[in-house]
Write an enzyme that holds these catalytic residues in place. Structure first.
Site, PDB file in Angstrom:
ATOM      1  N   HIS A  32      -9.737 -28.903  21.232  1.00 31.61           N
ATOM      2  CA  HIS A  32      -8.446 -29.545  20.972  1.00 31.61           C
ATOM      3  C   HIS A  32      -7.349 -28.482  21.025  1.00 31.61           C
ATOM      4  CE1 HIS A  32      -6.003 -32.735  19.003  1.00 31.61           C
ATOM      5  NE2 HIS A  32      -5.451 -31.744  18.318  1.00 31.61           N
ATOM      6  N   MET A  36       3.099 -27.477  20.536  1.00 38.54           N
ATOM      7  CA  MET A  36       4.258 -27.767  19.668  1.00 38.54           C
ATOM      8  C   MET A  36       5.500 -27.114  20.232  1.00 38.54           C
ATOM      9  SD  MET A  36       2.547 -27.134  15.944  1.00 38.54           S
ATOM     10  CE  MET A  36       0.866 -27.656  15.594  1.00 38.54           C
ATOM     11  N   HIS A  65      -3.078 -32.125  22.825  1.00 36.43           N
ATOM     12  CA  HIS A  65      -2.291 -32.953  21.907  1.00 36.43           C
ATOM     13  C   HIS A  65      -0.833 -32.488  21.979  1.00 36.43           C
ATOM     14  CE1 HIS A  65      -1.623 -33.821  17.282  1.00 36.43           C
ATOM     15  NE2 HIS A  65      -0.834 -34.552  18.043  1.00 36.43           N
TER      16      HIS A  65
HETATM   17  C1  DX5 Z   1      -1.662 -30.277  13.247  1.00 37.47           C
HETATM   18  C2  DX5 Z   1      -2.550 -30.219  14.464  1.00 37.47           C
HETATM   19  C3  DX5 Z   1      -3.992 -30.145  14.145  1.00 37.47           C
HETATM   20  C4  DX5 Z   1      -4.395 -28.938  13.373  1.00 37.47           C
HETATM   21  C5  DX5 Z   1      -5.529 -29.347  12.501  1.00 37.47           C
HETATM   22  O1  DX5 Z   1      -0.365 -30.467  13.643  1.00 37.47           O
HETATM   23  O2  DX5 Z   1      -2.366 -31.357  15.280  1.00 37.47           O
HETATM   24  O3  DX5 Z   1      -4.799 -30.280  15.324  1.00 37.47           O
HETATM   25  O4  DX5 Z   1      -4.815 -27.870  14.168  1.00 37.47           O
HETATM   26  O5  DX5 Z   1      -5.811 -28.287  11.695  1.00 37.47           O
HETATM   27  P1  DX5 Z   1      -6.689 -28.384  10.381  1.00 37.47           P
HETATM   28  O6  DX5 Z   1      -8.041 -28.861  10.802  1.00 37.47           O
HETATM   29  O7  DX5 Z   1      -6.659 -27.003   9.883  1.00 37.47           O
HETATM   30  O8  DX5 Z   1      -5.999 -29.385   9.463  1.00 37.47           O
HETATM   31 ZN    ZN Z   2      -3.844 -31.725  16.953  1.00 35.88          ZN
END
Ligand code: DX5
Ligand code: ZN
Length: 224
Positions: A32, A36, A65
């Site tokens: 994944h 951002m 994502h």
């Molecule tokens: C948050 C991201 C997640 C993040 C999850 O904005 O979309 O994918 O990396 O991280 P953990 O598992 O540490 O909550």
């Molecule tokens: Zn994510």
């Protein structure tokens, strides 16, 4: 089928290939990638060049994502860089239908993401168009946040909507997934589990992946 999707957000970026390969060796069947832009979410991460490098380091599907404004502008570049799955936020897309069709036209698996405050009912008209729905179980922007329990009900509602409509999307969950939360999201109906901090935060990513998958698989046997 249950799959774990380690989020590279919490990896050591100077050793990204090696860390990704360790997670895959532990049983991760996809990776994944959190993108951002500092606008849609209050943080900046990576762009297509990192996806292209990761593409060379591993064969598993890359699940990108997009936590960015105007995602349509960047979808082609991410597909060209090697993204296999692309998801866009419902909240970032004024013309969500068009954005989902764009991803489809580029040949990637199509996903739509919901922030914690966005009701699942807002997807009623697009569920036929997607391969997966990603339920955010934290507010997007950072790794290592606390799981929001109300996400469980959203996962259950999506399972109900999927049955009622006779469609086939998979349900992914992202945020705060660790040994203590993975069982309940699986029992609620999530099939793809994103974990960043729990895989790369401390210890060995390979071992962490194995342990999370074991806990997730045990939970499938307790699904009601
Ligand atoms: C948050 C991201 C997640 C993040 C999850 O904005 O979309 O994918 O990396 O991280 P953990 O598992 O540490 O909550
Ligand atoms: Zn994510």
């Amino acid at each position: 089928m249950i799959e774990l999707a380690p989020s590279i957000l919490s990896a050591d970026f100077a050793r990204l290939g090696e860390q990704a390969q360790a997670a895959v060796a532990g049983g991760a069947t996809m990776l994944h990638v959190d993108v951002m832009d500092g606008h849609f979410v209050p943080n900046i991460t990576i762009g297509p060049p990192v996806v292209a490098s990761l593409r060379k380091a591993t064969d598993v599907p890359l699940d990108v994502h997009l936590m960015i404004e105007n995602p349509d502008q960047f979808v082609p570049a991410f597909v060209d860089a090697g993204a296999d799955w692309i998801s866009v936020h419902q909240e970032a897309c004024t013309h969500l239908h068009r954005s989902l069709e764009l991803i489809r036209s580029k040949g990637a698996q199509v996903g739509v993401v919901l922030n914690p405050a966005t009701p699942v009912q807002t997807l009623g008209e697009v569920l036929e168009l997607v391969d997966f729905v990603l339920v955010m179980s934290v507010n997007p922007g950072f790794g290592g946040q606390k799981f929001i329990p109300a996400s469980l009900d959203k996962i259950r509602k999506l399972v109900t909507m999927r049955n009622a409509k006779g469609v086939n999307f998979r349900i992914e969950v992202d945020g705060g997934i660790a040994r203590d939360t993975i069982g309940e999201v699986v029992r609620a109906g999530a099939e793809i589990l994103v974990a960043g901090n729990a895989v790369f935060g401390k210890g060995d990513p390979r071992k962490n992946t194995e342990e999370l998958l074991r806990a997730a698989r045990e939970a499938t046997m307790q699904r009601v």
